[in-house]
Motif scaffolding. Structure first.
Motif, PDB file in Angstrom:
ATOM      1  N   GLN A  55       9.756  18.499 -14.611  1.00 32.80           N
ATOM      2  CA  GLN A  55       9.214  19.532 -13.727  1.00 32.80           C
ATOM      3  C   GLN A  55       7.936  19.062 -13.033  1.00 32.80           C
ATOM      4  O   GLN A  55       6.931  19.763 -12.955  1.00 32.80           O
ATOM      5  N   ASP A  95      12.430  16.362 -11.441  1.00 35.07           N
ATOM      6  CA  ASP A  95      11.989  15.559 -12.577  1.00 35.07           C
ATOM      7  C   ASP A  95      11.834  14.138 -12.054  1.00 35.07           C
ATOM      8  O   ASP A  95      12.728  13.614 -11.385  1.00 35.07           O
ATOM      9  N   ASN A 112      13.590  21.830  -8.083  1.00 31.16           N
ATOM     10  CA  ASN A 112      12.811  21.102  -9.072  1.00 31.16           C
ATOM     11  C   ASN A 112      13.068  19.607  -8.957  1.00 31.16           C
ATOM     12  O   ASN A 112      14.190  19.172  -8.702  1.00 31.16           O
ATOM     13  N   VAL A 168       8.067  20.271  -6.851  1.00 33.33           N
ATOM     14  CA  VAL A 168       9.042  21.123  -6.169  1.00 33.33           C
ATOM     15  C   VAL A 168       9.250  20.502  -4.788  1.00 33.33           C
ATOM     16  O   VAL A 168       8.308  20.401  -3.995  1.00 33.33           O
TER      17      VAL A 168
END
Length: 224
Positions: free
Chosen positions: A171, A181, A179, A174
């Motif tokens: 996370q 990663d 999201n 954005v």
């Protein structure tokens, strides 16, 4: 190495504007708009190029030029045009970014290569030249590569170019309403000589057959 003594360490310089010239490619810091038309032409209609970038695709040349003028001409990220020797036209970009001369750390990112540049000797040599600027010319200690964890081609490219996987930042961002990663990779200055030797072996003429296909992979060349 944790807590290694660095009694002789001094802060390094920021990258300059001198072009990097190889046998198959010229890598030129973007300081004006003269390569924008070639870049727009190479990227045009290739919407998939922007899937994992925070911007794009663009709805025409004017839109791209506005974006490029606002984004490509700054000091950090410091964007470079990648210009294959056989065409003389810019066909991709990559940036040295998050520049930290006090600690000798940089990141390579914002990579966008037109389809004609991807998987070529020119593109591989371009990255070898950029890494050489970071380690050999500037004397940095660490180069980072970060990408969306779902971006399988970028993860494969990092490993192909000799980066070591360091972990997943969950996370982290954005991007375009989704999201991200972030997978984190690096090369250190102690690893660079072996990585550099692998590039040199791979780029050598004897590593390519009469049709221009590689004989040994970059990974194999790095192994010696």
């Amino acid at each position: 190495m944790t807590d290694a003594p660095l009694a002789t360490w001094t802060p390094r310089r920021l990258p300059g504007d001198a072009p990097l010239i190889g046998r198959h490619v010229r890598v030129e810091p973007l300081v004006d708009t003269r390569h924008f038309a070639d870049l727009e032409a190479g990227f045009r209609g290739q919407d998939q190029l922007w899937d994992y970038l925070a911007y794009g695709p663009f709805d025409g040349a004017e839109s791209f030029h506005r974006f490029a003028e606002a984004t490509y001409l700054g000091a950090d990220p410091k964007f470079h045009a990648i210009i294959p020797a056989d065409t003389g036209k810019a066909a991709g970009v990559a940036a040295l970014m998050r520049l930290d001369p006090a600690n000798g750390v940089a990141e390579i990112g914002h990579i966008c290569l037109s389809p004609g540049l991807q998987k070529t000797r020119a593109s591989t040599e371009a990255f070898a030249l950029l890494y050489g600027r970071v380690f050999d010319e500037l004397g940095y200690r660490r180069l980072e590569w970060k990408c969306n964890s779902g971006n399988a081609p970028s993860r494969r490219a990092a490993e192909r170019y000799g980066f070591s996987y360091e972990g997943l930042f969950r996370q982290h961002m954005v991007v375009k309403g989704r999201n991200r990663d972030t997978a984190w990779f690096s090369i250190t200055d102690t690893e660079w000589p072996g990585v550099k030797a692998g590039f040199e072996r791979w780029l050598a003429d004897e590593n390519f057959n009469g049709e221009g296909h590689q004989i040994r992979s970059l990974e194999a060349c790095r192994e010696g």
